[in-house]
Design a protein around this motif. Structure first.
Motif, PDB file in Angstrom:
ATOM      1  N   GLN A 215      20.481  76.663  36.358  1.00 15.55           N
ATOM      2  CA  GLN A 215      19.267  76.345  36.620  1.00 15.55           C
ATOM      3  C   GLN A 215      18.787  77.735  38.028  1.00 15.55           C
ATOM      4  N   ARG A 216      20.167  77.533  38.804  1.00 13.40           N
ATOM      5  CA  ARG A 216      19.725  77.849  39.969  1.00 13.40           C
ATOM      6  C   ARG A 216      19.163  79.927  39.727  1.00 13.40           C
ATOM      7  N   GLY A 217      19.868  80.521  38.562  1.00 10.99           N
ATOM      8  CA  GLY A 217      19.548  81.548  37.689  1.00 10.99           C
ATOM      9  C   GLY A 217      18.078  81.090  37.072  1.00 10.99           C
ATOM     10  N   LEU A 218      17.207  80.405  36.550  1.00 10.75           N
ATOM     11  CA  LEU A 218      16.148  79.726  36.095  1.00 10.75           C
ATOM     12  C   LEU A 218      15.025  79.401  37.616  1.00 10.75           C
ATOM     13  N   ASP A 219      15.606  79.570  38.878  1.00  7.26           N
ATOM     14  CA  ASP A 219      14.931  79.386  39.851  1.00  7.26           C
ATOM     15  C   ASP A 219      14.444  80.250  40.622  1.00  7.26           C
ATOM     16  N   PHE A 220      15.384  81.414  40.203  1.00 10.26           N
ATOM     17  CA  PHE A 220      15.327  82.846  41.236  1.00 10.26           C
ATOM     18  C   PHE A 220      13.640  83.307  40.169  1.00 10.26           C
ATOM     19  N   TYR A 221      13.866  83.631  38.955  1.00 13.40           N
ATOM     20  CA  TYR A 221      13.207  84.473  37.907  1.00 13.40           C
ATOM     21  C   TYR A 221      11.461  83.259  38.261  1.00 13.40           C
ATOM     22  N   ARG A 222      11.466  81.757  38.085  1.00 21.89           N
ATOM     23  CA  ARG A 222      10.807  81.160  39.274  1.00 21.89           C
ATOM     24  C   ARG A 222       9.560  81.700  40.325  1.00 21.89           C
ATOM     25  N   ARG A 223      10.684  81.675  41.040  1.00 21.15           N
ATOM     26  CA  ARG A 223      10.294  82.286  42.392  1.00 21.15           C
ATOM     27  C   ARG A 223       9.709  83.053  41.878  1.00 21.15           C
ATOM     28  N   LEU A 224      10.113  83.872  41.646  1.00 23.24           N
ATOM     29  CA  LEU A 224       9.559  85.235  41.351  1.00 23.24           C
ATOM     30  C   LEU A 224       8.772  85.642  40.570  1.00 23.24           C
ATOM     31  N   VAL A 225       8.515  85.484  39.898  1.00 15.62           N
ATOM     32  CA  VAL A 225       7.277  85.177  39.199  1.00 15.62           C
ATOM     33  C   VAL A 225       5.718  84.433  39.732  1.00 15.62           C
TER      34      VAL A 225
END
Ligand code: GBH
Length: 460
Positions: free
Chosen positions: A101-111
């Motif tokens: 989930q921390r990987g997905l969270d990074f891209y959520r923040r980025l996007v």
């Protein structure tokens, strides 16, 4: 020259997207942060002798933590669009199974940061960083990897589909297959033609399966990015003409033709079989591969002039092309050793319009590497990159005026970054990065591009 003056008469169609591109492994760094698993590029770059100076993407330009400032830079440049890639091993550290989930969270923040800046995010699912765990099971030579890619696409789409409008499956499957498994110049560094042909087919199959998965989930702007290098014969001798045909087949036609028509080019199928490297096609595969896409991503850097019949030299980049050599051309040459051929860009876009009629195109990468120097005033006066940028934008407009349906352009690259096997030696950025301090300095080319965008938006 005044770098702030755009080429005169550059008239882009309404609604045209002007952006810049990057890729995860080339900029993120943070290779062991937040549960990220190893990719084939971690393994390859850490293998002595594989990359320039032993350079790796461990740190790169620290985009993983510096992304807010990088997005602010994009906003300063006035970009409408930003193309980036997702690191598969951040999402699935073992390539399949447990989701991080921390990987997905990074891209959520980025996007979210990109979108809040008024910039449209363009997401590429695979820009070469295959999870090492999947390579351990054969990587792209293993048919199962195509299905694993489709599963990964579904996971990323579920997490980000609501906030990312533009999706691309693969970046340059030619590089993942031929540079990775045939030439050994990219990860995983193999030199085996039979493996390379399997990788070609399984990458395309993965593209088709992933497209179906995301389509079923409602995606409506799906594409793939291919790299095109026009190949012309050095002379009209039969040997040179055939050398150009063979390399054009594997570089330019082997990927686009099956996607558009559901068939591989017959001459390529024959060349590969003759080289003992048949495409491992099974019933129904070509229907999957030709699942309709909404757009084609075109990466263009230069055009090659080739001759055949030379003393065989292995490994060759293309299967069964050990006798082919690339000729030097007159005129300026980038630090990658590439010539500057904007007219070939115009021709290529016309040719692609004929190969893929009705398929809108986006230039997903175009750019150049030069020996950039930081001047005493702290600025980077990269006049060669400014000229390259202006010339290629003008060449693209010429193609559009002749009927090519090109709807956007992404400069490669936003930032100086990790240029794969060429390490940090090659600088492609519009923005200079000091690799000691991580300080970003927009080069003259960044100001020139910002001016192109400003004039376009002003309707000038
Ligand atoms: C694109 O590749 C990539 O999508 C992008 O990531 C890359 O940074 C950019 O272009 C610039 O290269 O000299 O043996 O190391 C284009 C294809 C792949 C061609 C790497 C040059 C170097 C092979 N490029 N290749 S080697």
């Amino acid at each position: 020259t005044d770098v702030r003056s755009a080429p005169s008469g550059l008239s882009l169609p309404p609604g045209f997207a002007l952006g810049a591109a990057t890729a995860a492994y080339q900029i993120e760094g943070a290779h062991d942060v937040d549960g990220r698993g190893p990719s084939i590029w971690d393994t390859y770059s850490h293998t002595p002798g594989k990359t320039f100076n032993g350079d790796t993407g461990d740190v790169a330009v620290e985009h993983y933590t510096r992304y807010p400032a990088d997005v602010a830079l994009m906003k300063d440049l006035g970009l409408d669009a930003y193309r980036f890639s997702v690191s598969w091993p951040r999402i699935l550290p073992a390539g399949k199974g447990a989701i991080e989930q921390r990987g997905l969270d990074f891209y959520r923040r980025l996007v979210d940061t990109i979108s809040e800046a008024g910039i449209a995010p363009w997401l590429t699912l695979y820009h070469w960083d295959l999870p090492q765990a999947l390579e351990d099971e054969g990587g792209w030579t293993n048919r199962d990897t195509a299905q694993r890619f489709a599963d990964y696409a579904g996971i990323v789409y579920d997490a980000l589909g609501d906030r990312v409008p533009h999706w691309s499956t693969l970046n340059e499957p030619m590089c993942s297959s031929l540079l990775g498994y045939q030439a050994g110049a990219h990860a995983p560094g193999h030199t085996d033609s039979a493996e390379a042909a399997k990788a070609v087919h399984h990458l395309l199959l993965g593209h088709g399966l992933a497209t179906q998965v995301m389509r079923d989930k409602g995606a409506d702007h799906l594409g793939i990015t291919l790299n095109f290098t026009p190949m012309s014969p050095a002379s009209d001798s039969a040997v040179d003409v055939d050398a150009a045909r063979r390399q054009d087949g594997q570089q330019n036609r082997m990927f686009i033709t099956p996607i558009v028509t559901g068939e591989y080019p017959a001459d390529v199928v024959e060349d590969l079989a003759k080289a003992g490297a048949p495409l491992p096609i099974q019933d129904g595969d070509l229907e999957v591969i030709s699942t309709p896409v909404d757009w084609l991503g075109v990466n263009y850097y230069y055009a090659a002039v080739v001759s055949g019949g030379h003393e065989p030299k292995s490994p060759s980049t293309f299967i069964g092309c050990e006798d082919v050599r690339e000729e030097e051309q007159d005129g300026p040459t980038t630090t990658m050793g590439w010539s500057v051929n904007p007219d070939s860009f115009t021709e290529l876009l016309g040719r692609l319009s004929a190969i893929a009629p009705g398929l809108p195109m986006f230039i997903t990468e175009n750019g150049s590497a030069w020996p950039d120097q930081v001047a005493e005033d702290g600025q980077v006066h990269d006049q060669q990159r400014v000229d390259y940028l202006h010339a290629h934008l003008a060449a693209m407009v010429t193609a559009i005026e002749a009927g090519a349906d090109v709807r956007g352009y992404f400069a490669w690259s936003l930032l100086d970054n990790y240029e794969w096997a060429r390490g940090y030696e090659q600088r492609f950025g519009l923005v200079h990065v000091d690799y000691e301090t991580q300080v970003r300095t927009p080069k003259d080319s960044a100001h020139a591009y910002a001016e192109v965008i400003r004039q376009y938006k002003a309707g000038a």
